[in-house]
Design a protein around this motif. Sequence first.
Motif, short mmCIF file in Angstrom:
data_model
loop_
_atom_site.label_atom_id
_atom_site.label_comp_id
_atom_site.label_asym_id
_atom_site.label_seq_id
_atom_site.Cartn_x
_atom_site.Cartn_y
_atom_site.Cartn_z
N MET A 193 0.84 -1.19 0.00
CA MET A 193 0.00 0.00 0.00
C MET A 193 0.88 1.24 0.00
O MET A 193 1.83 1.35 0.76
N CYS A 194 0.57 2.17 -0.85
CA CYS A 194 1.34 3.40 -0.98
C CYS A 194 0.81 4.45 0.00
O CYS A 194 -0.37 4.73 0.04
N THR A 195 1.70 5.02 0.80
CA THR A 195 1.26 6.03 1.76
C THR A 195 1.52 7.44 1.27
O THR A 195 0.89 8.38 1.73
N LEU A 196 2.45 7.62 0.33
CA LEU A 196 2.75 8.96 -0.17
C LEU A 196 1.94 9.25 -1.43
O LEU A 196 1.91 8.46 -2.36
N ILE A 197 1.27 10.40 -1.45
CA ILE A 197 0.42 10.73 -2.59
C ILE A 197 1.23 10.91 -3.87
O ILE A 197 0.75 10.63 -4.96
N SER A 198 2.46 11.34 -3.75
CA SER A 198 3.29 11.54 -4.94
C SER A 198 3.58 10.24 -5.67
O SER A 198 3.86 10.24 -6.86
N GLU A 199 3.48 9.12 -4.96
CA GLU A 199 3.76 7.81 -5.55
C GLU A 199 2.48 7.03 -5.87
O GLU A 199 2.55 5.91 -6.35
N TRP A 200 1.33 7.60 -5.62
CA TRP A 200 0.06 6.91 -5.71
C TRP A 200 -0.68 7.25 -6.99
O TRP A 200 -0.62 8.37 -7.50
N SER A 201 -1.43 6.29 -7.49
CA SER A 201 -2.39 6.48 -8.59
C SER A 201 -3.65 5.74 -8.20
O SER A 201 -3.58 4.66 -7.60
N PRO A 202 -4.82 6.28 -8.55
CA PRO A 202 -6.06 5.60 -8.16
C PRO A 202 -6.20 4.24 -8.84
O PRO A 202 -5.79 4.07 -9.99
N SER A 203 -6.76 3.31 -8.11
CA SER A 203 -6.98 1.97 -8.66
C SER A 203 -8.15 2.01 -9.65
O SER A 203 -8.98 2.92 -9.62
N GLU A 204 -8.21 1.01 -10.50
CA GLU A 204 -9.32 0.92 -11.46
C GLU A 204 -10.65 0.79 -10.75
O GLU A 204 -11.65 1.37 -11.18
N SER A 205 -10.69 0.05 -9.65
CA SER A 205 -11.95 -0.10 -8.92
C SER A 205 -12.38 1.23 -8.29
O SER A 205 -13.58 1.53 -8.26
N ALA A 206 -11.43 2.03 -7.82
CA ALA A 206 -11.76 3.36 -7.29
C ALA A 206 -12.30 4.25 -8.40
O ALA A 206 -13.31 4.95 -8.21
N LEU A 207 -11.66 4.21 -9.55
CA LEU A 207 -12.12 5.02 -10.69
C LEU A 207 -13.51 4.57 -11.14
O LEU A 207 -14.36 5.42 -11.45
N ASP A 208 -13.76 3.28 -11.17
CA ASP A 208 -15.08 2.77 -11.55
C ASP A 208 -16.15 3.26 -10.59
O ASP A 208 -17.23 3.68 -11.01
#
Length: 70
Positions: free
Chosen positions: A1-16
């Motif tokens: 799990m990524c804790t830093l926003i700079s390294e994060w991208s939304p998951s496909e399920s979150a986007l859906d």
Amino acid sequence: MCTLISEWSPSESALDLIRLNGIEDRQIEESLTYLKSQSSLSDISDIDGYDNWNAFFIMFCIKANKNHLK
């Protein structure tokens, strides 16, 4: 799990899930750009009530869209 926003991208399920709430890709991209530009946001542990960026991003997009429609 990524804790830093700079390294994060939304998951496909979150986007859906965000799209199911009637939020368009343009709005999603604008929200993501906005969040990543906020210097006060860096680590998910700094945000009370959320343990991952996907959950926070889903709620952020939904709330931002509701405010935009008013």
